[in-house]
Design a protein around this motif. Structure first.
Motif, PDB file in Angstrom:
ATOM      1  N   GLU A 161     -31.444  -7.988  -4.990  1.00  0.00           N
ATOM      2  CA  GLU A 161     -30.297  -6.703  -5.382  1.00  0.00           C
ATOM      3  C   GLU A 161     -29.461  -6.588  -4.279  1.00  0.00           C
ATOM      4  OE1 GLU A 161     -32.986  -4.018  -8.253  1.00  0.00           O
ATOM      5  OE2 GLU A 161     -33.871  -4.269  -6.076  1.00  0.00           O
ATOM      6  N   ALA A 162     -28.429  -6.280  -4.598  1.00  0.00           N
ATOM      7  CA  ALA A 162     -27.402  -5.966  -3.639  1.00  0.00           C
ATOM      8  C   ALA A 162     -26.522  -4.640  -4.275  1.00  0.00           C
ATOM      9  CB  ALA A 162     -26.184  -6.915  -3.211  1.00  0.00           C
ATOM     10  N   TRP A 163     -26.211  -3.821  -3.291  1.00  0.00           N
ATOM     11  CA  TRP A 163     -25.190  -2.823  -3.569  1.00  0.00           C
ATOM     12  C   TRP A 163     -24.045  -2.880  -2.698  1.00  0.00           C
ATOM     13  CZ3 TRP A 163     -30.329  -2.685  -3.208  1.00  0.00           C
ATOM     14  CH2 TRP A 163     -31.146  -1.954  -4.533  1.00  0.00           C
ATOM     15  N   PHE A 164     -22.970  -2.599  -3.328  1.00  0.00           N
ATOM     16  CA  PHE A 164     -21.419  -2.577  -2.672  1.00  0.00           C
ATOM     17  C   PHE A 164     -20.841  -1.338  -2.928  1.00  0.00           C
ATOM     18  CE2 PHE A 164     -22.646  -6.946  -3.835  1.00  0.00           C
ATOM     19  CZ  PHE A 164     -22.735  -7.717  -2.683  1.00  0.00           C
ATOM     20  N   SER A 165     -20.100  -0.749  -1.634  1.00  0.00           N
ATOM     21  CA  SER A 165     -19.514   0.405  -1.810  1.00  0.00           C
ATOM     22  C   SER A 165     -18.237   0.568  -0.890  1.00  0.00           C
ATOM     23  CB  SER A 165     -20.520   1.523  -1.477  1.00  0.00           C
ATOM     24  OG  SER A 165     -19.942   2.774  -1.629  1.00  0.00           O
ATOM     25  N   ASP A 166     -17.535   1.310  -1.013  1.00  0.00           N
ATOM     26  CA  ASP A 166     -16.322   1.794   0.055  1.00  0.00           C
ATOM     27  C   ASP A 166     -15.580   0.495   0.464  1.00  0.00           C
ATOM     28  OD1 ASP A 166     -18.003   4.000  -0.194  1.00  0.00           O
ATOM     29  OD2 ASP A 166     -17.395   4.603   1.531  1.00  0.00           O
ATOM     30  N   PHE A 167     -14.973  -0.066  -0.391  1.00  0.00           N
ATOM     31  CA  PHE A 167     -13.973  -1.322  -0.597  1.00  0.00           C
ATOM     32  C   PHE A 167     -12.737  -0.987   0.187  1.00  0.00           C
ATOM     33  CE2 PHE A 167     -16.077  -1.908  -4.560  1.00  0.00           C
ATOM     34  CZ  PHE A 167     -17.420  -2.570  -4.261  1.00  0.00           C
ATOM     35  N   THR A 168     -12.302  -1.693   1.271  1.00  0.00           N
ATOM     36  CA  THR A 168     -10.878  -1.646   1.999  1.00  0.00           C
ATOM     37  C   THR A 168     -10.278  -2.982   2.125  1.00  0.00           C
ATOM     38  OG1 THR A 168     -11.516  -1.861   4.125  1.00  0.00           O
ATOM     39  CG2 THR A 168     -12.126   0.502   3.150  1.00  0.00           C
ATOM     40  N   ILE A 169      -9.003  -2.776   2.223  1.00  0.00           N
ATOM     41  CA  ILE A 169      -8.266  -4.131   2.552  1.00  0.00           C
ATOM     42  C   ILE A 169      -7.219  -3.840   3.305  1.00  0.00           C
ATOM     43  CG2 ILE A 169      -6.789  -4.036   0.339  1.00  0.00           C
ATOM     44  CD1 ILE A 169      -6.515  -6.945   0.404  1.00  0.00           C
ATOM     45  N   GLU A 170      -6.946  -4.203   4.411  1.00  0.00           N
ATOM     46  CA  GLU A 170      -5.895  -3.829   5.454  1.00  0.00           C
ATOM     47  C   GLU A 170      -5.147  -4.983   5.735  1.00  0.00           C
ATOM     48  OE1 GLU A 170      -7.606  -1.482   8.822  1.00  0.00           O
ATOM     49  OE2 GLU A 170      -9.489  -2.238   7.751  1.00  0.00           O
ATOM     50  N   GLU A 171      -3.746  -4.795   5.961  1.00  0.00           N
ATOM     51  CA  GLU A 171      -2.951  -6.031   6.479  1.00  0.00           C
ATOM     52  C   GLU A 171      -2.556  -6.019   7.721  1.00  0.00           C
ATOM     53  OE1 GLU A 171       2.012  -6.472   5.680  1.00  0.00           O
ATOM     54  OE2 GLU A 171       0.696  -6.255   3.933  1.00  0.00           O
ATOM     55  N   GLY A 172      -2.884  -7.146   8.509  1.00  0.00           N
ATOM     56  CA  GLY A 172      -2.507  -7.019   9.910  1.00  0.00           C
ATOM     57  C   GLY A 172      -1.029  -7.585  10.194  1.00  0.00           C
ATOM     58  N   TRP A 180      -4.137  -3.967  13.878  1.00  0.00           N
ATOM     59  CA  TRP A 180      -4.342  -4.075  12.377  1.00  0.00           C
ATOM     60  C   TRP A 180      -3.719  -2.504  11.895  1.00  0.00           C
ATOM     61  CZ3 TRP A 180      -5.892  -7.877   9.392  1.00  0.00           C
ATOM     62  CH2 TRP A 180      -6.643  -8.865  10.155  1.00  0.00           C
ATOM     63  N   LYS A 181      -2.821  -2.927  10.767  1.00  0.00           N
ATOM     64  CA  LYS A 181      -2.106  -1.781  10.156  1.00  0.00           C
ATOM     65  C   LYS A 181      -3.038  -1.189   9.230  1.00  0.00           C
ATOM     66  CE  LYS A 181       2.614  -2.872  11.518  1.00  0.00           C
ATOM     67  NZ  LYS A 181       3.826  -3.076  11.067  1.00  0.00           N
ATOM     68  N   PHE A 182      -3.118   0.272   9.021  1.00  0.00           N
ATOM     69  CA  PHE A 182      -3.969   0.628   8.070  1.00  0.00           C
ATOM     70  C   PHE A 182      -3.155   0.339   6.591  1.00  0.00           C
ATOM     71  CE2 PHE A 182      -4.292   4.239   4.928  1.00  0.00           C
ATOM     72  CZ  PHE A 182      -5.654   4.006   4.628  1.00  0.00           C
ATOM     73  N   ALA A 183      -4.028  -0.186   5.546  1.00  0.00           N
ATOM     74  CA  ALA A 183      -3.364  -0.638   4.197  1.00  0.00           C
ATOM     75  C   ALA A 183      -3.634   0.475   3.206  1.00  0.00           C
ATOM     76  CB  ALA A 183      -3.594  -1.829   4.054  1.00  0.00           C
ATOM     77  N   ILE A 194       0.590  -0.061   1.289  1.00  0.00           N
ATOM     78  CA  ILE A 194       0.764  -1.127   2.512  1.00  0.00           C
ATOM     79  C   ILE A 194       2.090  -1.057   3.195  1.00  0.00           C
ATOM     80  CG2 ILE A 194       0.849  -3.490   3.273  1.00  0.00           C
ATOM     81  CD1 ILE A 194      -1.192  -4.222   0.982  1.00  0.00           C
ATOM     82  N   ASN A 195       1.880  -0.473   4.501  1.00  0.00           N
ATOM     83  CA  ASN A 195       3.152  -0.411   5.519  1.00  0.00           C
ATOM     84  C   ASN A 195       3.896   0.609   4.798  1.00  0.00           C
ATOM     85  OD1 ASN A 195       2.226  -2.201   7.139  1.00  0.00           O
ATOM     86  ND2 ASN A 195       3.282  -3.811   6.385  1.00  0.00           N
TER      87      ASN A 195
END
Length: 206
Positions: A161-172, A180-183, A194-195
């Motif tokens: 079993e696996a639990w996933f949470s708090d997904f983020t994606i950032e553009e560098g 890294w710029k916060f996206a 983004i930007n």
């Protein structure tokens, strides 16, 4: 006559009570199966279970849970538009329970992966508490990628079993540095910033 009116009121409140109960369970079912446009994928069909977990979660939102009762490769993924030749970083929190591979190979477990490629984060196996994992990749000549949160691997299957949470994606930055710029934060909707520009995350359904 009065007794008839009383009987009608009682019947009304009983009906309302049962209606509220039904609506409550419908709402709970919806919350448990609301994947916010994530597409579910598995190698061996009808083997894995995909749910939103209210009990085991990292933050106040329900976590995304994948359970492999038998060996399988399963993931939630979403098609995301990217700029060509641009670095990106994807992160999430993950928790595992008794995750083990079918064969003694590395690179399988709970991980972030780009569907259809070998690009992936570190793979978490065994029983582990919440921890942050990340995938750094370059879009190269691509304009969209399928970002997946996976229980399994490109080269093998796992159970557990696996639990996933708090997904983020950032553009560098295009240059090779660590600036890294916060996206954006959570994939709760298909719109992110983004930007300082509004970007539409397009989801393609099978």
């Amino acid at each position: 006559m009065e007794q008839g009116k009383k009987g009608n009121k009682i019947s009304y409140f009983i009906s309302l009570f049962f209606l509220l109960i039904v609506l409550y369970f419908v709402y709970q079912y919806y919350q448990m199966n609301n994947f916010n446009d994530f597409i579910r994928s598995e190698t061996n069909l009808h083997t894995s279970q995909f749910t939103r977990d209210e009990e085991i979660k990292y933050s106040h939102k329900r976590s995304y849970k994948i359970e492999n009762p038998d060996y399988n490769d399963a993931m939630f993924y979403q098609k995301v538009q990217v700029k060509k030749n641009q670095p990106y970083k994807v992160t999430c929190m993950v928790k595992t329970n008794d995750v083990r591979s079918k064969e003694e190979i590395s690179g399988v477990g709970a991980q972030i992966a780009i569907e259809g490629t070998t690009e992936r984060s570190v793979a978490i196996s065994g029983t582990q508490e919440w921890q942050k994992i990340e995938l750094i990749f370059n879009s190269k000549d691509r304009e969209e990628v399928n970002i997946g949160f996976r229980l399994g691997g490109y080269l093998g299957d796992v159970k557990g079993e696996a639990w996933f949470s708090d997904f983020t994606i950032e553009e560098g930055m295009p240059e090779q540095n660590n600036d890294w710029k916060f996206a954006c934060f959570i994939f709760r909707t298909t719109d992110v910033v983004i930007n300082q520009k509004q970007v539409k995350l397009e989801v393609t359904r099978k």
